[in-house]
Write a protein that holds these residues in place. Sequence first.
Motif, PDB file in Angstrom:
ATOM      1  N   LEU A  18       0.819  -1.214   0.000  1.00  0.00           N
ATOM      2  CA  LEU A  18       0.000   0.000   0.000  1.00  0.00           C
ATOM      3  C   LEU A  18       0.858   1.272   0.000  1.00  0.00           C
ATOM      4  O   LEU A  18       0.520   2.246  -0.668  1.00  0.00           O
ATOM      5  CB  LEU A  18      -0.927  -0.023   1.224  1.00  0.00           C
ATOM      6  N   ASP A  37      11.925   3.297   4.375  1.00  0.00           N
ATOM      7  CA  ASP A  37      11.664   1.858   4.477  1.00  0.00           C
ATOM      8  C   ASP A  37      12.960   1.170   4.887  1.00  0.00           C
ATOM      9  O   ASP A  37      14.053   1.700   4.688  1.00  0.00           O
ATOM     10  CB  ASP A  37      11.161   1.281   3.140  1.00  0.00           C
ATOM     11  N   GLN A  39      13.763  -1.647   3.482  1.00  0.00           N
ATOM     12  CA  GLN A  39      14.217  -2.328   2.262  1.00  0.00           C
ATOM     13  C   GLN A  39      14.825  -1.299   1.292  1.00  0.00           C
ATOM     14  O   GLN A  39      14.126  -0.782   0.402  1.00  0.00           O
ATOM     15  CB  GLN A  39      13.045  -3.040   1.603  1.00  0.00           C
ATOM     16  N   ASP A  60      15.475   1.487   9.764  1.00  0.00           N
ATOM     17  CA  ASP A  60      14.737   0.459  10.497  1.00  0.00           C
ATOM     18  C   ASP A  60      13.877   1.163  11.536  1.00  0.00           C
ATOM     19  O   ASP A  60      14.380   1.610  12.571  1.00  0.00           O
ATOM     20  CB  ASP A  60      15.718  -0.521  11.156  1.00  0.00           C
ATOM     21  N   ASN A  87       2.807   4.409   7.379  1.00  0.00           N
ATOM     22  CA  ASN A  87       2.159   3.218   6.815  1.00  0.00           C
ATOM     23  C   ASN A  87       2.939   1.934   7.143  1.00  0.00           C
ATOM     24  O   ASN A  87       2.372   0.840   7.111  1.00  0.00           O
ATOM     25  CB  ASN A  87       2.043   3.432   5.295  1.00  0.00           C
ATOM     26  N   TYR A 152       0.803  -6.891  17.101  1.00  0.00           N
ATOM     27  CA  TYR A 152       0.226  -6.034  16.045  1.00  0.00           C
ATOM     28  C   TYR A 152      -1.053  -5.354  16.529  1.00  0.00           C
ATOM     29  O   TYR A 152      -1.243  -4.149  16.342  1.00  0.00           O
ATOM     30  CB  TYR A 152      -0.047  -6.926  14.840  1.00  0.00           C
ATOM     31  N   THR A 188      -1.139  -7.267  -1.288  1.00  0.00           N
ATOM     32  CA  THR A 188       0.183  -6.768  -0.881  1.00  0.00           C
ATOM     33  C   THR A 188       0.993  -7.949  -0.332  1.00  0.00           C
ATOM     34  O   THR A 188       0.419  -8.986   0.012  1.00  0.00           O
ATOM     35  CB  THR A 188       0.058  -5.716   0.234  1.00  0.00           C
ATOM     36  N   SER A 191      -0.436  -9.208   2.896  1.00  0.00           N
ATOM     37  CA  SER A 191      -1.645 -10.007   2.699  1.00  0.00           C
ATOM     38  C   SER A 191      -1.287 -11.401   2.184  1.00  0.00           C
ATOM     39  O   SER A 191      -1.893 -12.393   2.591  1.00  0.00           O
ATOM     40  CB  SER A 191      -2.577  -9.323   1.703  1.00  0.00           C
ATOM     41  N   TYR A 195      -3.317 -13.824   4.413  1.00  0.00           N
ATOM     42  CA  TYR A 195      -4.715 -14.052   4.006  1.00  0.00           C
ATOM     43  C   TYR A 195      -4.978 -15.537   3.776  1.00  0.00           C
ATOM     44  O   TYR A 195      -4.103 -16.285   3.347  1.00  0.00           O
ATOM     45  CB  TYR A 195      -5.012 -13.326   2.687  1.00  0.00           C
TER      46      TYR A 195
HETATM   47  N1  LIG Z   1      -2.562  -5.953   3.968  1.00  0.00           N
HETATM   48  C1  LIG Z   1      -3.687  -5.848   4.665  1.00  0.00           C
HETATM   49  O1  LIG Z   1      -4.651  -6.600   4.470  1.00  0.00           O
HETATM   50  C2  LIG Z   1      -3.826  -4.797   5.716  1.00  0.00           C
HETATM   51  C3  LIG Z   1      -4.989  -4.791   6.488  1.00  0.00           C
HETATM   52  C4  LIG Z   1      -5.136  -3.807   7.461  1.00  0.00           C
HETATM   53  C5  LIG Z   1      -4.146  -2.868   7.634  1.00  0.00           C
HETATM   54  N2  LIG Z   1      -3.019  -2.893   6.884  1.00  0.00           N
HETATM   55  C6  LIG Z   1      -2.002  -1.896   7.129  1.00  0.00           C
HETATM   56  O2  LIG Z   1      -1.683  -1.224   5.928  1.00  0.00           O
HETATM   57  C7  LIG Z   1      -0.296  -0.834   5.938  1.00  0.00           C
HETATM   58  C8  LIG Z   1       0.385  -1.342   4.689  1.00  0.00           C
HETATM   59  O3  LIG Z   1       0.276  -2.759   4.671  1.00  0.00           O
HETATM   60  P1  LIG Z   1       0.802  -3.658   3.468  1.00  0.00           P
HETATM   61  O4  LIG Z   1      -0.157  -4.748   3.315  1.00  0.00           O
HETATM   62  O5  LIG Z   1       1.186  -2.807   2.310  1.00  0.00           O
HETATM   63  O6  LIG Z   1       2.131  -4.255   4.166  1.00  0.00           O
HETATM   64  P2  LIG Z   1       3.495  -4.774   3.518  1.00  0.00           P
HETATM   65  O7  LIG Z   1       4.103  -5.717   4.500  1.00  0.00           O
HETATM   66  O8  LIG Z   1       3.282  -5.285   2.156  1.00  0.00           O
HETATM   67  O9  LIG Z   1       4.370  -3.431   3.476  1.00  0.00           O
HETATM   68  C9  LIG Z   1       4.820  -2.850   4.671  1.00  0.00           C
HETATM   69  C10 LIG Z   1       6.063  -2.035   4.420  1.00  0.00           C
HETATM   70  O10 LIG Z   1       6.597  -1.662   5.710  1.00  0.00           O
HETATM   71  C11 LIG Z   1       7.998  -1.851   5.671  1.00  0.00           C
HETATM   72  N3  LIG Z   1       8.567  -2.151   6.979  1.00  0.00           N
HETATM   73  C12 LIG Z   1       8.380  -3.271   7.721  1.00  0.00           C
HETATM   74  N4  LIG Z   1       9.190  -3.247   8.782  1.00  0.00           N
HETATM   75  C13 LIG Z   1       9.880  -2.086   8.728  1.00  0.00           C
HETATM   76  C14 LIG Z   1      10.873  -1.502   9.546  1.00  0.00           C
HETATM   77  N5  LIG Z   1      11.375  -2.125  10.613  1.00  0.00           N
HETATM   78  N6  LIG Z   1      11.347  -0.280   9.196  1.00  0.00           N
HETATM   79  C15 LIG Z   1      10.913   0.338   8.081  1.00  0.00           C
HETATM   80  N7  LIG Z   1       9.982  -0.169   7.265  1.00  0.00           N
HETATM   81  C16 LIG Z   1       9.484  -1.371   7.577  1.00  0.00           C
HETATM   82  C17 LIG Z   1       8.194  -3.068   4.755  1.00  0.00           C
HETATM   83  O11 LIG Z   1       9.535  -3.142   4.268  1.00  0.00           O
HETATM   84  C18 LIG Z   1       7.164  -2.805   3.685  1.00  0.00           C
HETATM   85  O12 LIG Z   1       7.679  -2.033   2.622  1.00  0.00           O
HETATM   86  C19 LIG Z   1       0.265  -1.396   7.242  1.00  0.00           C
HETATM   87  O13 LIG Z   1       0.250  -0.403   8.237  1.00  0.00           O
HETATM   88  C20 LIG Z   1      -0.695  -2.504   7.606  1.00  0.00           C
HETATM   89  O14 LIG Z   1      -0.707  -2.765   8.992  1.00  0.00           O
HETATM   90  C21 LIG Z   1      -2.845  -3.846   5.922  1.00  0.00           C
END
Ligand SMILES: NC(=O)c1ccc[n+]([C@@H]2O[C@H](COP(=O)([O-])OP(=O)(O)OC[C@H]3O[C@@H](n4cnc5c(N)ncnc54)[C@H](O)[C@@H]3O)[C@@H](O)[C@H]2O)c1
Length: 240
Positions: A18, A37, A39, A60, A87, A152, A188, A191, A195
């Motif tokens: 996202l 990030d 990464q 980090d 995010n 979480y 993502t 997910s 999921y």
């Molecule tokens: N995917 C879902 O279904 C879902 C549902 C509800 C909420 N969310 C929320 O939406 C947001 C985005 O989720 P997503 O699905 O894109 O997740 P994702 O895991 O695909 O992406 C998360 C990003 O955060 C970065 N990250 C993780 N640990 C880190 C760290 N220590 N330092 C810096 N960056 C770090 C990762 O490298 C990644 O680029 C998150 O806050 C998640 O909790 C997602």
Amino acid sequence: MSDLAGKTAVITGAAQGLGRAIAMAYAQAGMRLALLDVQADKLKQLAQELNTDCLTVAADLSQAADTQAAIDTVLREMGTPHILIHNAALLITRSMQQIQLADWQKEVNIILQAAFILSKAVWQPMIDAGGGRIVYLSSGSGIRGFVEEVAYCPAKHGQEGLMKVLAMEGQPFKIAVNTVTPGAPINTPMSAMNYTDDLKQQWVDPMALTPAFLHLARQPLGGLSGERLNAWELSQQVGG
Ligand SMILES: NC(=O)c1ccc[n+]([C@@H]2O[C@H](COP(=O)([O-])OP(=O)(O)OC[C@H]3O[C@@H](n4cnc5c(N)ncnc54)[C@H](O)[C@@H]3O)[C@@H](O)[C@H]2O)c1
């Protein structure tokens, strides 16, 4: 020219999922971006793909010093952001019996401690600028309990609480603070890890949620604040 052209957005967790989608939508609107990030390589690759002024900071966000240094770099190089979107998150499902303190702290720190450090860093600059916008990515886990989300879930609840307090404290300074929950299953990497197969049948491209984030960036100073917004529903309402 877009009304958002030249305005600065800070987006954490922008390397994939996202966060990456929000970065792409903001770049298309001509915004200047500071992308954070852990990464680094993926972040650099994204910056090359985005046709906009873009600063990438590998950090980090589970580490307080790293988080502080990253946002200090952003403020120094890009100035006070128009909008901060926190995010980044980590979800590793583990039961109370399985989880260790260090694992718990890592997830909580990325989600909640970083929300505090990043918001604190931009708070006074936003006051000095006459206002600003802060958004935390929440989740159903921000208001409900889920088994094996020992870290979480309380961290997402904590973001909701921090939002409520900062929205009140920010109100006289025209700093809007909101949380956003996706509101739809999204395709993502997070997910893909978590999921069920059934949910994967229904997931949508995260770009479908980006109108909501454009809408929040377009809010006038003193606008929408203290809300828990549903990105899917809001995106349907405001359109692309
Ligand atoms: N995917 C879902 O279904 C879902 C549902 C509800 C909420 N969310 C929320 O939406 C947001 C985005 O989720 P997503 O699905 O894109 O997740 P994702 O895991 O695909 O992406 C998360 C990003 O955060 C970065 N990250 C993780 N640990 C880190 C760290 N220590 N330092 C810096 N960056 C770090 C990762 O490298 C990644 O680029 C998150 O806050 C998640 O909790 C997602």
